[in-house]
Design a protein around this motif. Sequence first.
Motif, mmCIF file in Angstrom:
data_model
loop_
_atom_site.group_PDB
_atom_site.id
_atom_site.type_symbol
_atom_site.label_atom_id
_atom_site.label_comp_id
_atom_site.label_asym_id
_atom_site.label_seq_id
_atom_site.Cartn_x
_atom_site.Cartn_y
_atom_site.Cartn_z
ATOM 1 N N GLU A 1 3.415 -7.052 3.475
ATOM 2 C CA GLU A 1 4.524 -6.174 3.149
ATOM 3 C C GLU A 1 5.275 -5.748 4.401
ATOM 4 N N ARG B 1 5.232 -3.000 -6.910
ATOM 5 C CA ARG B 1 4.243 -4.015 -6.538
ATOM 6 C C ARG B 1 4.965 -5.176 -5.889
ATOM 7 N N SER C 1 6.935 3.715 -8.132
ATOM 8 C CA SER C 1 5.813 2.789 -8.256
ATOM 9 C C SER C 1 6.333 1.369 -8.156
ATOM 10 N N TRP D 1 -7.389 -4.936 -5.556
ATOM 11 C CA TRP D 1 -6.120 -4.326 -5.208
ATOM 12 C C TRP D 1 -6.377 -2.898 -4.733
ATOM 13 N N ARG D 2 -5.362 -2.361 -4.086
ATOM 14 C CA ARG D 2 -5.419 -0.985 -3.605
ATOM 15 C C ARG D 2 -4.016 -0.395 -3.679
ATOM 16 N N CYS D 3 -3.935 0.921 -3.693
ATOM 17 C CA CYS D 3 -2.651 1.615 -3.774
ATOM 18 C C CYS D 3 -2.310 2.196 -2.403
ATOM 19 N N ARG D 4 -1.150 1.852 -1.922
ATOM 20 C CA ARG D 4 -0.698 2.322 -0.607
ATOM 21 C C ARG D 4 0.479 3.274 -0.813
ATOM 22 N N ARG D 5 0.422 4.449 -0.197
ATOM 23 C CA ARG D 5 1.442 5.474 -0.360
ATOM 24 C C ARG D 5 2.283 5.553 0.916
ATOM 25 N N GLU E 1 4.594 4.336 -4.108
ATOM 26 C CA GLU E 1 3.207 3.985 -4.400
ATOM 27 C C GLU E 1 3.168 2.477 -4.613
ATOM 28 N N LEU E 2 2.780 1.778 -3.574
ATOM 29 C CA LEU E 2 2.836 0.315 -3.556
ATOM 30 C C LEU E 2 1.476 -0.262 -3.928
ATOM 31 N N ARG E 3 1.477 -1.115 -4.928
ATOM 32 C CA ARG E 3 0.250 -1.787 -5.371
ATOM 33 C C ARG E 3 0.079 -3.061 -4.538
ATOM 34 N N CYS F 1 -2.166 -6.197 -3.510
ATOM 35 C CA CYS F 1 -3.251 -7.033 -4.045
ATOM 36 C C CYS F 1 -3.948 -7.805 -2.930
#
Length: 341
Positions: free
Chosen positions: A79, A19, A17, A39-43, A57-59, A61
């Motif tokens: 990113e 960010r 995990s 924000w959203r979670c990117r896998r 699991e990248l947070r 924003c």
Amino acid sequence: MEVGEVRQSETGAWVVSGRLAPNGTCPECGTPSRQRHGWRCRRIEDFPAQGQAVWIELRVCRWRCLNSDCRRRTFSDREAAVATPYARRTSRQAQLLGHVAHAAGGTPAERLLRRLGIRVSDDTILRQLLRAAQVVPPRARIIGIDDWSWRKSQNYGTIIIDLERRAVIDVLEDRDVVTCTDWLRRHPEVEVISRDRCGLYAQAARKGAPQAEQVADRFHIVQNLRMAIEEQMNLHGRATGRALLSDADNISTASNLLKSRLAHRKSREEIYETIRALRQQGLTCSEIGRRTGFPRRSVAKWLQFETPPDRKRAVLKRSSAWYFEEYLKQRWENGIRSGNG
């Protein structure tokens, strides 16, 4: 990226995990912002660890732009150092997939990557190769041109390489002057052309890229130097003519040798003109060979030159008397006139 937690899932895969930065910078106006819009979670999949898959699991924003004059109202974290937009694997894993795919191909690369802990299909590998091929390369200033065989001794093409990036730019279907000239005319940015001593590419470079400087590549320079040294060493001692003969005989022999060489050169020019004339009539190399009695490969080689190619001197063999010229000369000077001594 700031790592927050590392855990192992029920399937055995590692989950990291993380960010990005606690604030954002607007890509339009460059104004920093700390007001989070959402924000959203990117896998994303990364390199495997201990034979198990690793997922990030990248947070990510989304920030509000504080500049009222900017046409953007919100923007997302950048990113690009971790992964490209909409990608499902990190940039470094995608780069590894590309290298393995180039070396092994689709299905073999799939089997190899599964042994390394990366589960990927052969279709995904081929799509990765296709995306890499669709990237527009930068303009090449220094190029190298050489021929290569689609099928040895039968079909030849032309390969063009960017010598600064060490990458293949294009592959032409043949090694014709017109094809190479057209390619060079479409690329006026070329400044230096490295080639071998083939007259076809020299003529194409003069017509298609007159602004470019033609240079010889290092491989062919060293090769030509080696051949010249071998020829001089094999023929060492023959430059003085027939040393065992008298001066008058040497002059007569040299005159006759010069006449024979001129006659031989003239006959080669006549043969060359005959081959060129038959070629202009539209005949193939095989048909020209049947009419003239020369091998097809010799006919094809002669047609590559604008003038008849010079014959190379044969290497002296031990069966030749001139191979022992220095020894025989020394024996003659010592007064030994008999071959039984």
